[in-house]
Design a protein around this motif. Structure first.
Motif, mmCIF file in Angstrom:
data_model
loop_
_atom_site.group_PDB
_atom_site.id
_atom_site.type_symbol
_atom_site.label_atom_id
_atom_site.label_comp_id
_atom_site.label_asym_id
_atom_site.label_seq_id
_atom_site.Cartn_x
_atom_site.Cartn_y
_atom_site.Cartn_z
ATOM 1 N N ASN A 100 0.835 -1.205 0.000
ATOM 2 C CA ASN A 100 0.000 0.000 0.000
ATOM 3 C C ASN A 100 0.871 1.257 0.000
ATOM 4 O O ASN A 100 2.088 1.188 0.168
ATOM 5 N N ARG A 101 0.201 2.383 -0.212
ATOM 6 C CA ARG A 101 0.893 3.669 -0.319
ATOM 7 C C ARG A 101 1.614 4.054 0.980
ATOM 8 O O ARG A 101 2.703 4.605 0.955
ATOM 9 N N ALA A 102 1.003 3.750 2.117
ATOM 10 C CA ALA A 102 1.609 4.106 3.406
ATOM 11 C C ALA A 102 2.969 3.431 3.577
ATOM 12 O O ALA A 102 3.944 4.056 4.025
ATOM 13 N N LEU A 104 4.912 2.349 1.110
ATOM 14 C CA LEU A 104 5.818 2.940 0.127
ATOM 15 C C LEU A 104 6.350 4.286 0.608
ATOM 16 O O LEU A 104 7.550 4.570 0.481
ATOM 17 N N GLU A 105 5.496 5.106 1.170
ATOM 18 C CA GLU A 105 5.939 6.413 1.661
ATOM 19 C C GLU A 105 6.954 6.277 2.794
ATOM 20 O O GLU A 105 7.947 7.010 2.831
ATOM 21 N N CYS A 108 10.298 5.265 1.326
ATOM 22 C CA CYS A 108 10.967 6.420 0.712
ATOM 23 C C CYS A 108 11.638 7.281 1.777
ATOM 24 O O CYS A 108 12.794 7.685 1.616
ATOM 25 N N TYR A 119 1.411 -3.362 -4.576
ATOM 26 C CA TYR A 119 1.092 -1.946 -4.747
ATOM 27 C C TYR A 119 1.842 -1.363 -5.945
ATOM 28 O O TYR A 119 1.329 -0.503 -6.645
#
Length: 130
Positions: A100-102, A104-105, A108, A119
């Motif tokens: 999910n995006r969370a 991935l963030e 990063c 994702y």
């Protein structure tokens, strides 16, 4: 003797040789108040040893830690530590199970080099034929 004053040392190598037995023994003795130290962590045939001596270019961070890093500060710390150590050895990092995006963030922000998981993209059969 007060069991809280006893600290048993177990080497990492012995602990992982039979992890279920080690967990059971540690759990039983901790119920009595005894404590444990993990001795020789990062030496011998551990992951750190392999990382230092194997001429690999990438280190893939186990998905069990990646999956949990949004909700677990311990998992997040493990991912960050693996990333930092790999970079210190001149290796690039790949995080598995990015779902999910969370996640991935967070990856990063932690400086992880690459991400892999649903994702990003589901597995593709045509990628296997290249």
């Amino acid at each position: 003797m007060d069991p809280r004053s006893i600290i048993f040392e177990i080497t990492e190598t012995n602990a992982i040789a039979n992890i279920e037995a080690a967990q059971r023994l540690i759990g039983e003795l901790r119920e009595h108040g005894c404590r444990f130290a993990l001795d020789d962590f990062g030496s011998g045939f551990s992951s750190f040893h392999h990382l230092k001596h194997l001429p690999v270019d990438f280190v893939k961070i186990d998905g069990q830690f990646v999956r949990g890093m949004v909700h677990s500060s311990a998992d997040r710390a493990i991912v960050m530590s693996i990333n930092d150590i790999a970079h210190a050895f001149g290796k690039r990092t790949v995080a598995e199970f990015v779902e999910n995006r969370a996640i991935l963030e967070l990856l990063c922000r932690c400086g992880v080099d690459y991400a892999q998981g649903y994702y990003i993209s589901p597995p593709r059969a045509d990628a296997m034929t290249r």
